[in-house]
Design an enzyme around this catalytic site. Structure first.
Site, PDB file in Angstrom:
ATOM      1  N   HIS A  60       0.840  -1.197   0.000  1.00 26.84           N
ATOM      2  CA  HIS A  60       0.000   0.000   0.000  1.00 26.84           C
ATOM      3  C   HIS A  60       0.878   1.252   0.000  1.00 26.84           C
ATOM      4  CE1 HIS A  60      -3.869   2.010   1.787  1.00 26.84           C
ATOM      5  NE2 HIS A  60      -3.273   2.776   0.885  1.00 26.84           N
ATOM      6  N   HIS A  62       1.843   5.055  -2.342  1.00 32.72           N
ATOM      7  CA  HIS A  62       1.489   6.021  -3.381  1.00 32.72           C
ATOM      8  C   HIS A  62       2.779   6.684  -3.852  1.00 32.72           C
ATOM      9  CE1 HIS A  62      -2.841   5.890  -2.227  1.00 32.72           C
ATOM     10  NE2 HIS A  62      -2.325   5.666  -1.025  1.00 32.72           N
ATOM     11  N   ARG A  64       2.794   8.539  -6.665  1.00 28.62           N
ATOM     12  CA  ARG A  64       2.347   9.797  -7.289  1.00 28.62           C
ATOM     13  C   ARG A  64       2.766   9.952  -8.744  1.00 28.62           C
ATOM     14  NH1 ARG A  64      -1.187  10.348  -3.238  1.00 28.62           N
ATOM     15  NH2 ARG A  64      -0.369  11.320  -1.351  1.00 28.62           N
ATOM     16  N   ASP A 151      -8.274   2.830  -3.911  1.00 31.70           N
ATOM     17  CA  ASP A 151      -7.818   3.450  -2.674  1.00 31.70           C
ATOM     18  C   ASP A 151      -7.720   4.961  -2.800  1.00 31.70           C
ATOM     19  OD1 ASP A 151      -6.675   3.504   0.019  1.00 31.70           O
ATOM     20  OD2 ASP A 151      -4.907   4.220  -1.033  1.00 31.70           O
ATOM     21  N   ASN A 277      -6.210   9.830   6.174  1.00 25.05           N
ATOM     22  CA  ASN A 277      -7.482   9.128   6.004  1.00 25.05           C
ATOM     23  C   ASN A 277      -7.238   7.624   5.989  1.00 25.05           C
ATOM     24  OD1 ASN A 277      -8.640  11.659   5.581  1.00 25.05           O
ATOM     25  ND2 ASN A 277      -8.584  11.478   3.368  1.00 25.05           N
ATOM     26  N   ASP A 304       0.863   2.714   3.742  1.00 25.32           N
ATOM     27  CA  ASP A 304       0.069   3.805   3.159  1.00 25.32           C
ATOM     28  C   ASP A 304       0.949   5.037   2.961  1.00 25.32           C
ATOM     29  OD1 ASP A 304      -1.985   5.228   2.054  1.00 25.32           O
ATOM     30  OD2 ASP A 304      -3.098   5.536   3.913  1.00 25.32           O
TER      31      ASP A 304
END
Length: 424
Positions: A60, A62, A64, A151, A277, A304
């Site tokens: 998990h 990111h 970008r 997600d 979040n 995350d």
């Protein structure tokens, strides 16, 4: 050749837990034994006092890229991963454009070939992550998608979720779900509770997570699909996953280091860097997340990793700052500091949740150390403390800056090559 000498090898798949040497030739481990002799052709790593474990796997992150590369890109994200002991990272689909098409997926996978570590990519469950129409999951899987997730956004249409699970079951791929009902949230990123009240905010209640976690647990039971509930923040969501497992669901739950390390009170000290979040919640939630990790209701620790620029995070209005924190470079140390050193989990249990369990979810032949298998390895000193301050990531939005943590990573080896070496 690389020879790792005198390290304490912990491998959850084989249950190895002893002092051993490891010899690497090319991409593979070729020998695991006691007292392997050195010769002049070897680079020798003295792992005395260190734990030698499989390279960590994050399901998990990111990065970008494409679309928001001022925050992070595939190459800087891979450096952050290597610095954190990760050798495989699975990235989310909420890029710009969204990974709902083969061209964007191919761009990412091609660029990932230049990265320090292995980068895998999820495609979105729905087109444009709008929650109204399924992507062509079959073609995206054939093109290299490792699984599917929207997600960053919940899917509010239950039929779409149900249909996606049936398709995922056919394709034998996992689905990962972000569970936050926006109709119940006034301001995201901060828990509805005493801290929010003190800041004249309403915040996000735990019910926003619980209702969607319950729905998707029920649908997972019905379909038999492989379902992952992401970044659990609520104690009741832990109970929902525990119940679903008892009912036969093929369901996993992931916990992030920030949700088992901090509470909503961190917002008062750390400001926007403690906004994410779902939000940090209460001490009771934190403790029951740890209990879920202890009894294996929550089988995976995931970061995350969510980079944002300083300008974005340094917004003077908390409610307007973006949610999310970086996490790849602190995840192992936070797990050691707040789970192992506190007596909640053993090193074997923590490493299992960071390696072989994530690999199993995504059907990866990774997460273990074995002769004639790819050498993905992390070496860390569990008793060496350090203060969190510098990052390889483009971003520095971490609430753990200035914190003293235990567990310093010394080397990360991916595909038999040293991709990170501690210089301090």
């Amino acid at each position: 050749m690389i020879l790792i000498k005198s390290g304490h090898v912990i491998d959850p798949l084989s249950r190895t837990d002893e002092k051993l040497d490891i010899l690497i030739d090319g991409e593979n481990v070729i020998r695991i034994d006691k007292n392997i002799c050195e010769n002049g052709n070897m680079k020798v790593i003295d792992a005395s006092g260190c734990i030698v474990a499989p390279g960590l796997i994050d399901i998990h992150s990111h990065f970008r890229d494409p679309g928001f590369t001022y925050k992070e890109d595939i190459l800087t994200g891979s450096k952050a991963a290597a610095n954190g002991g990760y050798t495989t990272v699975i990235c989310m689909a909420n890029t710009k454009p969204v990974v709902d098409n083969i061209d964007t997926l191919k761009y990412i996978l091609d660029k990932a070939g230049k990265a320090k570590v292995e980068i895998l990519q999820l495609a979105s469950i729905t087109k444009g992550m709008k929650g109204t129409e399924l992507t062509d999951m079959n073609k995206l899987k054939e093109a290299g998608a490792s699984g599917f997730s929207d997600d960053g956004k919940p899917i509010m249409n239950s039929k779409i979720v149900f249909d996606s699970m049936k398709m995922a079951k056919e394709l034998n791929v996992p689905l990962s779900f972000h569970e936050e009902d926006p109709s119940l949230i006034k301001e995201n990123g901060i828990n509805m509770g005493q801290v929010a009240k003190s800041l004249n905010l309403t915040g996000s209640p735990h019910e926003a997570e619980n209702v969607l976690a319950a729905r998707d647990a029920v649908l997972a039971i019905s379909t038999g699909a492989k379902v992952n509930i992401q970044h659990i923040s609520s104690s009741l969501s832990v109970e929902i996953i525990r119940w679903a497992k008892k009912m036969g669901a093929n369901i996993t739950g992931e916990a992030t280091p920030h949700h088992f390390s901090m509470t909503e009170k961190a917002i008062l000290e750390k400001g926007p860097n403690a906004k994410m979040n779902p939000p940090l919640r209460t001490e009771r939630d934190r403790k029951l997340i740890i209990e879920g990790l202890r009894d294996n209701t929550l089988e995976i620790i995931a970061t995350d990793h969510a980079p944002h620029s300083k300008e974005e995070k340094n917004n003077n209005i908390l409610s307007k700052a973006p949610s999310g924190i970086i996490g790849l470079e602190t995840a192992l140390a936070l797990s050691i500091t707040n789970l192992v050193k506190q007596g909640y989990l053993t090193y074997m249990e923590v490493i299992e949740k960071l390696t072989v369990n994530p690999a199993k979810l995504y059907n990866l032949d990774r997460g273990y150390i074995r002769e004639n298998h790819r050498a993905d390895i992390v070496i860390f000193n569990p008793n060496e403390d350090y203060v969190v301050k510098n990052f390889a990531s483009k971003s520095c939005n971490s609430p753990f800056i200035g914190e003293r943590l235990s567990g310093r990573i010394k080397e990360t080896i991916c595909r038999g090559e040293i991709v990170y070496e501690c210089r301090n």
